[in-house]
Design an enzyme around this catalytic site. Structure first.
Site, PDB file in Angstrom:
ATOM      1  N   ARG A 147       0.781  -1.221  -0.047  1.00 36.04           N
ATOM      2  CA  ARG A 147       0.086  -0.060  -0.112  1.00 36.04           C
ATOM      3  C   ARG A 147       0.790   1.116   0.108  1.00 36.04           C
ATOM      4  NH1 ARG A 147      -1.030   1.651   5.699  1.00 36.04           N
ATOM      5  NH2 ARG A 147      -0.155   0.033   7.234  1.00 36.04           N
ATOM      6  N   ILE A 201       3.002   4.501  -0.626  1.00 34.34           N
ATOM      7  CA  ILE A 201       4.370   4.757  -1.533  1.00 34.34           C
ATOM      8  C   ILE A 201       4.741   3.472  -2.003  1.00 34.34           C
ATOM      9  CG2 ILE A 201       6.578   5.655  -1.475  1.00 34.34           C
ATOM     10  CD1 ILE A 201       5.686   7.822   0.725  1.00 34.34           C
ATOM     11  N   ARG A 205       2.099  -7.843   5.794  1.00 31.98           N
ATOM     12  CA  ARG A 205       1.921  -8.347   7.127  1.00 31.98           C
ATOM     13  C   ARG A 205       0.510  -8.946   7.196  1.00 31.98           C
ATOM     14  NH1 ARG A 205       3.680  -4.111  11.315  1.00 31.98           N
ATOM     15  NH2 ARG A 205       2.251  -2.975   9.989  1.00 31.98           N
ATOM     16  N   ASP A 254       7.190  -9.688   8.643  1.00 31.44           N
ATOM     17  CA  ASP A 254       7.337  -8.531   9.214  1.00 31.44           C
ATOM     18  C   ASP A 254       8.772  -8.331   9.493  1.00 31.44           C
ATOM     19  OD1 ASP A 254       7.629  -6.817  11.563  1.00 31.44           O
ATOM     20  OD2 ASP A 254       5.578  -7.534  12.370  1.00 31.44           O
ATOM     21  N   GLY A 279       7.670   1.361   6.761  1.00 34.27           N
ATOM     22  CA  GLY A 279       8.050   2.051   7.822  1.00 34.27           C
ATOM     23  C   GLY A 279       6.840   2.651   8.941  1.00 34.27           C
ATOM     24  N   TYR A 331      10.881   8.752  15.017  1.00 33.04           N
ATOM     25  CA  TYR A 331      10.584   8.622  13.510  1.00 33.04           C
ATOM     26  C   TYR A 331      11.855   9.395  13.160  1.00 33.04           C
ATOM     27  CZ  TYR A 331       8.349   8.902   8.863  1.00 33.04           C
ATOM     28  OH  TYR A 331       8.233   8.938   7.670  1.00 33.04           O
TER      29      TYR A 331
HETATM   30  P1  NDP Z   1       1.811   3.727   5.032  1.00 37.05           P
HETATM   31  O1  NDP Z   1       1.353   3.824   6.465  1.00 37.05           O
HETATM   32  O2  NDP Z   1       0.975   3.830   4.050  1.00 37.05           O
HETATM   33  O3  NDP Z   1       2.334   2.394   4.733  1.00 37.05           O
HETATM   34  C1  NDP Z   1       3.386   1.533   5.267  1.00 37.05           C
HETATM   35  C2  NDP Z   1       3.952   0.457   5.028  1.00 37.05           C
HETATM   36  O4  NDP Z   1       4.926  -0.013   5.723  1.00 37.05           O
HETATM   37  C3  NDP Z   1       2.586  -0.653   4.754  1.00 37.05           C
HETATM   38  O5  NDP Z   1       2.993  -1.438   3.693  1.00 37.05           O
HETATM   39  C4  NDP Z   1       3.065  -1.572   6.139  1.00 37.05           C
HETATM   40  O6  NDP Z   1       2.565  -2.871   5.917  1.00 37.05           O
HETATM   41  C5  NDP Z   1       4.572  -1.593   6.093  1.00 37.05           C
HETATM   42  N1  NDP Z   1       5.390  -1.786   7.258  1.00 37.05           N
HETATM   43  C6  NDP Z   1       5.228  -1.206   8.479  1.00 37.05           C
HETATM   44  N2  NDP Z   1       5.768  -1.738   9.300  1.00 37.05           N
HETATM   45  C7  NDP Z   1       6.095  -2.916   9.024  1.00 37.05           C
HETATM   46  C8  NDP Z   1       6.921  -4.056   9.480  1.00 37.05           C
HETATM   47  N3  NDP Z   1       7.184  -4.165  10.641  1.00 37.05           N
HETATM   48  N4  NDP Z   1       7.168  -4.931   8.539  1.00 37.05           N
HETATM   49  C9  NDP Z   1       7.011  -5.024   7.210  1.00 37.05           C
HETATM   50  N5  NDP Z   1       6.076  -3.782   6.789  1.00 37.05           N
HETATM   51  C10 NDP Z   1       5.823  -2.908   7.576  1.00 37.05           C
HETATM   52  O7  NDP Z   1       3.041   4.482   4.605  1.00 37.05           O
HETATM   53  P2  NDP Z   1       3.609   5.251   3.437  1.00 37.05           P
HETATM   54  O8  NDP Z   1       3.184   4.464   2.234  1.00 37.05           O
HETATM   55  O9  NDP Z   1       3.044   6.833   3.713  1.00 37.05           O
HETATM   56  O10 NDP Z   1       5.100   5.265   4.019  1.00 37.05           O
HETATM   57  C11 NDP Z   1       6.131   4.383   3.160  1.00 37.05           C
HETATM   58  C12 NDP Z   1       7.377   5.034   3.522  1.00 37.05           C
HETATM   59  O11 NDP Z   1       7.442   6.311   3.298  1.00 37.05           O
HETATM   60  C13 NDP Z   1       7.591   4.831   4.971  1.00 37.05           C
HETATM   61  O12 NDP Z   1       9.018   4.355   5.241  1.00 37.05           O
HETATM   62  C14 NDP Z   1       7.614   6.233   5.641  1.00 37.05           C
HETATM   63  O13 NDP Z   1       8.104   6.598   6.627  1.00 37.05           O
HETATM   64  C15 NDP Z   1       7.927   7.007   4.322  1.00 37.05           C
HETATM   65  N6  NDP Z   1       7.621   8.707   4.290  1.00 37.05           N
HETATM   66  C16 NDP Z   1       6.296   8.565   4.120  1.00 37.05           C
HETATM   67  C17 NDP Z   1       5.922  10.233   4.144  1.00 37.05           C
HETATM   68  C18 NDP Z   1       4.304  10.456   3.739  1.00 37.05           C
HETATM   69  O14 NDP Z   1       4.145  11.603   3.700  1.00 37.05           O
HETATM   70  N7  NDP Z   1       3.673   9.317   3.680  1.00 37.05           N
HETATM   71  C19 NDP Z   1       6.860  11.205   4.016  1.00 37.05           C
HETATM   72  C20 NDP Z   1       8.145  10.615   4.128  1.00 37.05           C
HETATM   73  C21 NDP Z   1       8.518   9.160   4.150  1.00 37.05           C
HETATM   74  P3  NDP Z   1       1.136  -3.505   6.389  1.00 37.05           P
HETATM   75  O15 NDP Z   1       0.437  -2.859   5.329  1.00 37.05           O
HETATM   76  O16 NDP Z   1       1.499  -4.573   6.459  1.00 37.05           O
HETATM   77  O17 NDP Z   1       0.938  -2.538   7.687  1.00 37.05           O
END
Ligand code: NDP
Length: 234
Positions: free
Chosen positions: A12, A14, A34, A48, A77, A140
């Site tokens: 999902r 980015i 996950r 995970d 993240g 973070y």
């Molecule tokens: P989302 O919250 O939409 O998605 C987070 C993703 O990370 C999901 O696919 C989630 O999986 C996965 N994830 C979280 N924890 C784990 C774990 N322990 N093991 C495996 N997968 C995990 O976030 P974004 O798409 O917005 O963010 C993607 C990246 O971009 C992140 O690193 C975020 O920090 C970074 N970012 C985002 C910004 C923004 O404005 N949105 C700005 C700057 C950076 P699951 O579906 O299983 O939970």
């Protein structure tokens, strides 16, 4: 030629946009998820990244089904925002364990195959707040700043093996993560963006794909901001 690509958290936000960009270009793309149903069109592996055993299993499955990972995008993240006074040790450590140590786990495992192939591309997804800081996001921001030192150290270690390691630092992007902010918080951030809007996941994906392309063969240890100017190049 299609490459074997892995995008963590590619189910999902980015990560999904990044996975689609590589798949549209003809690459074989694995994503981690996950829970729930992963999107179709990718090799979806349950993983995970806080669990080293799950990371190992995911890599075995990917290697069996689409070959060793040639391009790794460490995107997964989390946030757990809280002012320092109220931030528990668990709030701090769990964010570090996912964003920084989790990235270490997946990069270390990918590196094995890349060293053997004497070629590889690693792109880490950091954030504009890693270098700017953000009140309420000390955990973070520390994790995202840590990724820069991590990437630059690896760029030095692995450069002679033709493995590049770069960082993309998005600004505020429209995903579940930022939808969790209230409207006033979002507006106050967007007000500081010179381009006067939030970003789209596809705009982050374009930079990631470039860093993984042949055209970017001479770029390593770089931090590429994709933030509408919010961080002014940092
Ligand atoms: P989302 O919250 O939409 O998605 C987070 C993703 O990370 C999901 O696919 C989630 O999986 C996965 N994830 C979280 N924890 C784990 C774990 N322990 N093991 C495996 N997968 C995990 O976030 P974004 O798409 O917005 O963010 C993607 C990246 O971009 C992140 O690193 C975020 O920090 C970074 N970012 C985002 C910004 C923004 O404005 N949105 C700005 C700057 C950076 P699951 O579906 O299983 O939970």
């Amino acid at each position: 030629m299609s490459r074997s690509v892995l995008v963590t958290g590619g189910n999902r936000g980015i990560g999904l946009a990044i996975a689609r960009a590589f798949a549209d270009a003809g690459d074989d793309v694995a994503i981690t998820y996950r829970t729930g149903e992963p999107p179709a069109g990718f090799l979806a592996v349950k993983c995970d990244i806080t669990d080293a055993e799950q990371v190992e299993q995911a890599y075995k499955e990917i290697e069996d089904r689409q070959g060793p990972v040639q391009v790794l995008v460490a995107n997964a993240g989390v946030t757990r925002d809280q002012l320092l006074m109220r931030m528990s040790e668990d709030d701090f450590c769990s964010v570090l364990d996912t964003n920084l140590t989790g990235t270490f786990r997946v990069v270390k495992r990918a590196n094995r195959g890349m060293l053997r192939a004497r070629k590889g591309r690693v792109v880490l997804i950091s954030s504009v707040v890693g270098l700017l800081g953000s009140a309420g996001q000390a955990n973070y921001a520390a994790s995202k700043a840590g990724l820069v030192g991590f990437a630059r150290s690896l760029a030095r270690e692995l450069g002679s093996r033709n493995i590049t390691v770069n960082v993309v630092a998005p600004g505020i992007v429209d995903t579940d993560m930022t939808r969790a902010l209230d409207e006033a918080q979002r507006e106050s951030i967007v007000k500081q963006v010179p381009l006067a809007r939030g970003g789209q996941p596809e705009e982050i994906a374009a930079a990631v794909r470039f860093l993984a392309s042949e055209e970017a063969a001479y770029i390593t240890g770089a931090v590429i901001p994709v933030d509408g100017g919010l961080g002014m190049g940092h």
